[in-house]
Write a protein that holds these residues in place. Structure first.
Motif, mmCIF file in Angstrom:
data_model
loop_
_atom_site.group_PDB
_atom_site.id
_atom_site.type_symbol
_atom_site.label_atom_id
_atom_site.label_comp_id
_atom_site.label_asym_id
_atom_site.label_seq_id
_atom_site.Cartn_x
_atom_site.Cartn_y
_atom_site.Cartn_z
ATOM 1 N N ASP A 274 0.827 -1.202 0.000
ATOM 2 C CA ASP A 274 0.000 0.000 0.000
ATOM 3 C C ASP A 274 0.863 1.255 0.000
ATOM 4 O OD1 ASP A 274 -2.614 1.380 0.224
ATOM 5 O OD2 ASP A 274 -1.824 1.955 2.183
ATOM 6 N N LEU A 275 1.840 1.304 0.883
ATOM 7 C CA LEU A 275 2.724 2.477 0.958
ATOM 8 C C LEU A 275 3.548 2.627 -0.308
ATOM 9 C CD1 LEU A 275 3.908 2.135 4.655
ATOM 10 C CD2 LEU A 275 2.272 3.795 3.735
ATOM 11 N N THR B 281 2.887 1.719 -3.357
ATOM 12 C CA THR B 281 2.135 2.117 -4.543
ATOM 13 C C THR B 281 1.528 3.518 -4.432
ATOM 14 O OG1 THR B 281 0.150 0.996 -3.736
ATOM 15 C CG2 THR B 281 1.658 -0.276 -5.153
ATOM 16 N N ARG B 282 1.742 4.185 -3.333
ATOM 17 C CA ARG B 282 1.285 5.571 -3.171
ATOM 18 C C ARG B 282 2.380 6.571 -3.535
ATOM 19 N NH1 ARG B 282 -3.709 5.663 -1.280
ATOM 20 N NH2 ARG B 282 -4.474 3.829 -0.190
ATOM 21 N N ASP B 283 3.481 6.081 -4.073
ATOM 22 C CA ASP B 283 4.552 6.948 -4.554
ATOM 23 C C ASP B 283 3.953 7.998 -5.505
ATOM 24 O OD1 ASP B 283 6.603 7.606 -6.799
ATOM 25 O OD2 ASP B 283 7.842 6.820 -5.163
ATOM 26 N N PRO B 284 4.389 9.250 -5.411
ATOM 27 C CA PRO B 284 3.799 10.299 -6.256
ATOM 28 C C PRO B 284 4.002 10.099 -7.756
ATOM 29 C CG PRO B 284 5.656 11.154 -4.988
ATOM 30 C CD PRO B 284 5.374 9.780 -4.480
ATOM 31 N N GLU C 115 -1.736 5.404 -11.558
ATOM 32 C CA GLU C 115 -2.822 4.486 -11.199
ATOM 33 C C GLU C 115 -2.211 3.249 -10.583
ATOM 34 O OE1 GLU C 115 -5.689 3.521 -14.253
ATOM 35 O OE2 GLU C 115 -5.319 5.448 -15.236
ATOM 36 N N ARG C 116 -2.969 2.628 -9.681
ATOM 37 C CA ARG C 116 -2.467 1.418 -9.028
ATOM 38 C C ARG C 116 -3.577 0.409 -8.842
ATOM 39 N NH1 ARG C 116 -2.165 1.400 -2.806
ATOM 40 N NH2 ARG C 116 -4.198 2.183 -2.301
ATOM 41 N N LEU D 194 0.975 -1.019 -11.876
ATOM 42 C CA LEU D 194 1.183 0.414 -11.684
ATOM 43 C C LEU D 194 1.335 1.096 -13.034
ATOM 44 C CD1 LEU D 194 3.855 0.256 -8.831
ATOM 45 C CD2 LEU D 194 1.371 0.422 -8.617
ATOM 46 N N TYR E 69 10.568 6.215 -9.484
ATOM 47 C CA TYR E 69 9.879 5.381 -8.495
ATOM 48 C C TYR E 69 10.805 4.259 -8.006
ATOM 49 C CZ TYR E 69 7.168 1.102 -7.566
ATOM 50 O OH TYR E 69 6.716 -0.088 -7.076
#
Length: 101
Positions: A27-28, A30-33, A37-38, A61, A72
């Motif tokens: 979760d963390l 895939t929240r990379d700026p 979309e994830r 991703l 990323y």
């Protein structure tokens, strides 16, 4: 567009606490700026000879381009995920797609 698809096979001895750790890490991560979309999920229950549903988790991703993907990969979230979760999987397989859309 750059699409990064990753499949994870966790160790068979992975317990519930470690699974929560892995899910939180995904979760963390895939929240990379840089991520546009994830999608995170487990194998679907489809059953055909051409389907490999032997993995435990899959991640898809989308990035605007290869440079965003590379940022990323080098980023703090990705490095932290590798440090804290790499010991939880026995296998990882990556497929990347370039798309003009």
């Amino acid at each position: 567009m750059h699409i990064h698809t990753v499949f994870f096979w966790l160790w068979k001895t992975t317990g519930p606490e470690q699974i929560r750790q892995f899910e939180t890490g995904l979760d963390l991560l895939t929240r990379d700026p840089n991520v546009l979309e994830r999608q995170i999920g487990k194998p679907a229950t489809t059953s055909r000879a051409v389907i490999d549903n032997s993995y435990d988790y899959g991640v898809v991703l989308k990035f605007s381009d290869l440079a965003s993907h590379d940022a990323y990969q080098a980023g703090e979230a990705h490095q932290l995920f590798l440090e804290t979760c790499a010991n939880l999987w026995s296998k990882v397989q990556v497929y990347d797609i370039e798309n003009d859309a």
